[in-house]
Design a protein around this motif. Structure first.
Motif: not given
Length: 167
Positions: A33-37, A40-43, A80-87, A108-110
């Protein structure tokens, strides 16, 4: 009941009665849920940055502004890479019975992604304000916004953590 009982349940020290797997599932859900927010912003920011180079105004920017732009785009790509990394991490290790470890790595990636997003937003703000005005107050304004980000994203949470948990 104490932490680490034979049934794998956690104890009253943390206020929850859940197994390590249940805790990992809960933490994973919270993290996503945190990563989704943040994603969106970084993308949106990264997508906007990619279009700037194709505008006529970009060609009129000086060398310093071109450098700031390149740094901003690279920071945005890294964020973008780090925030998509967890998925991706979850997808690759799913079903391998290592969710607690996956949650730690994804967390950690987040965190790295949020630091990179902070740098991207600050750099983008610097670029936009330099293009909008060449006044000497631009670095001071950007520094003030950076301090605001630091207070909101890290200062208040660290203060609350310390104040309410002592660690």
């Amino acid at each position: 009941m104490s932490r680490g009982d034979a049934d794998g349940r956690t104890g009253p020290r943390d206020g929850r009665d859940e197994t390590e797997d249940e805790r990992a599932d809960r933490k994973w859900g919270e993290l996503i849920q945190e990563v989704r927010v943040a994603q969106t912003g970084v993308q949106i920011l990264f997508g906007f940055l990619l279009t700037v180079v194709f505008t006529p105004h970009y060609q009129r920017l000086g060398t310093t502004d071109h450098t700031i732009y390149i740094v901003t785009v690279v920071l945005g790509a890294c964020a973008t890479g780090a925030l998509i990394g967890p998925v991706s991490f979850h997808r690759v290790v799913s079903g391998r019975r290592i969710k607690p470890q996956a949650v730690r790595w994804a967390s950690r990636l987040t965190f790295v992604g949020l630091v990179l997003l902070l740098a991207t937003m600050t750099s983008a703000l610097l670029l936009v304000l330099r293009a909008a005005t060449h006044d000497a107050y631009v670095p001071w304004l950007v520094a003030a916004v950076l301090v605001w980000y630091l207070v909101c994203w890290y200062g208040l949470p660290i203060w609350a953590r310390y104040r309410h948990t002592g660690d």
